[in-house]
Design a protein around this motif. Structure first.
Motif, PDB file in Angstrom:
ATOM      1  N   LEU A  15     -13.410   0.155  -1.989  1.00  0.00           N
ATOM      2  CA  LEU A  15     -12.530   0.705  -0.955  1.00  0.00           C
ATOM      3  C   LEU A  15     -11.165   0.022  -0.937  1.00  0.00           C
ATOM      4  O   LEU A  15     -10.389   0.243  -0.018  1.00  0.00           O
ATOM      5  CB  LEU A  15     -13.208   0.570   0.415  1.00  0.00           C
ATOM      6  N   ASP A  16     -10.864  -0.786  -1.931  1.00  0.00           N
ATOM      7  CA  ASP A  16      -9.599  -1.513  -1.938  1.00  0.00           C
ATOM      8  C   ASP A  16      -8.385  -0.579  -1.927  1.00  0.00           C
ATOM      9  O   ASP A  16      -7.424  -0.808  -1.214  1.00  0.00           O
ATOM     10  CB  ASP A  16      -9.525  -2.448  -3.148  1.00  0.00           C
ATOM     11  N   GLY A  17      -8.438   0.484  -2.731  1.00  0.00           N
ATOM     12  CA  GLY A  17      -7.322   1.425  -2.777  1.00  0.00           C
ATOM     13  C   GLY A  17      -7.114   2.125  -1.446  1.00  0.00           C
ATOM     14  O   GLY A  17      -5.990   2.300  -0.987  1.00  0.00           O
ATOM     15  N   LEU A  18      -8.200   2.515  -0.810  1.00  0.00           N
ATOM     16  CA  LEU A  18      -8.121   3.173   0.494  1.00  0.00           C
ATOM     17  C   LEU A  18      -7.571   2.220   1.543  1.00  0.00           C
ATOM     18  O   LEU A  18      -6.714   2.598   2.350  1.00  0.00           O
ATOM     19  CB  LEU A  18      -9.492   3.688   0.915  1.00  0.00           C
ATOM     20  N   ARG A  19      -8.044   0.969   1.535  1.00  0.00           N
ATOM     21  CA  ARG A  19      -7.531  -0.025   2.481  1.00  0.00           C
ATOM     22  C   ARG A  19      -6.026  -0.212   2.313  1.00  0.00           C
ATOM     23  O   ARG A  19      -5.286  -0.273   3.285  1.00  0.00           O
ATOM     24  CB  ARG A  19      -8.240  -1.361   2.285  1.00  0.00           C
ATOM     25  N   LYS A  20      -5.576  -0.303   1.063  1.00  0.00           N
ATOM     26  CA  LYS A  20      -4.146  -0.494   0.785  1.00  0.00           C
ATOM     27  C   LYS A  20      -3.339   0.706   1.283  1.00  0.00           C
ATOM     28  O   LYS A  20      -2.302   0.551   1.919  1.00  0.00           O
ATOM     29  CB  LYS A  20      -3.925  -0.683  -0.708  1.00  0.00           C
ATOM     30  N   GLU A  24      -0.491   0.586   4.237  1.00  0.00           N
ATOM     31  CA  GLU A  24       0.886   1.002   3.989  1.00  0.00           C
ATOM     32  C   GLU A  24       1.313   2.126   4.919  1.00  0.00           C
ATOM     33  O   GLU A  24       2.411   2.109   5.463  1.00  0.00           O
ATOM     34  CB  GLU A  24       1.047   1.439   2.532  1.00  0.00           C
ATOM     35  N   SER A  25       0.440   3.119   5.121  1.00  0.00           N
ATOM     36  CA  SER A  25       0.823   4.260   5.952  1.00  0.00           C
ATOM     37  C   SER A  25       0.953   3.860   7.418  1.00  0.00           C
ATOM     38  O   SER A  25       1.790   4.384   8.138  1.00  0.00           O
ATOM     39  CB  SER A  25      -0.177   5.402   5.802  1.00  0.00           C
ATOM     40  N   ARG A  26       0.130   2.920   7.880  1.00  0.00           N
ATOM     41  CA  ARG A  26       0.223   2.481   9.267  1.00  0.00           C
ATOM     42  C   ARG A  26       1.412   1.557   9.477  1.00  0.00           C
ATOM     43  O   ARG A  26       1.913   1.449  10.587  1.00  0.00           O
ATOM     44  CB  ARG A  26      -1.059   1.773   9.675  1.00  0.00           C
ATOM     45  N   GLY A  27       1.863   0.897   8.427  1.00  0.00           N
ATOM     46  CA  GLY A  27       2.987  -0.027   8.539  1.00  0.00           C
ATOM     47  C   GLY A  27       4.327   0.674   8.602  1.00  0.00           C
ATOM     48  O   GLY A  27       5.301   0.136   9.093  1.00  0.00           O
ATOM     49  N   GLU A  28       4.398   1.895   8.119  1.00  0.00           N
ATOM     50  CA  GLU A  28       5.657   2.633   8.117  1.00  0.00           C
ATOM     51  C   GLU A  28       5.737   3.524   9.347  1.00  0.00           C
ATOM     52  O   GLU A  28       4.975   4.453   9.497  1.00  0.00           O
ATOM     53  CB  GLU A  28       5.748   3.528   6.883  1.00  0.00           C
TER      54      GLU A  28
END
Length: 90
Positions: A15-20, A24-28
């Protein structure tokens, strides 16, 4: 009679890709996807209403296609919403 297969035979996917991607989407707060610029907010109801009015005044719907793309009522009278507009007027 159906025999049950233990869950250990099916490994969990990484799930590393999903976590990343989620991080990223929540940070923007502001992001551009396709032709539109989107900005998400999480505000008390009255402040949310004022923010939406501010967007419609600054970016008129006729020129920028401004709209409230999505909105959700959260506990505590909080509104989570996303505004969308074109990057510039024609």
């Amino acid at each position: 009679m159906v025999s049950k297969v233990p869950r250990t035979h099916f490994p969990k996917p990484p799930l590393d890709g999903l976590r990343k991607q989620l991080k990223e989407s929540r940070g923007e707060a502001t992001r551009q996807r396709g032709a539109f610029i989107r900005e998400s907010f999480r505000l008390p109801r009255l402040a949310a209403r004022e923010k939406a009015k501010e967007w419609f005044e600054q970016y008129p719907k006729a020129a920028y296609w401004t709209e409230i793309e999505s909105w959700y009522e959260r506990p505590g009278d909080i509104i989570e919403f996303t505004m969308r507009r074109l990057p510039n007027a024609d």
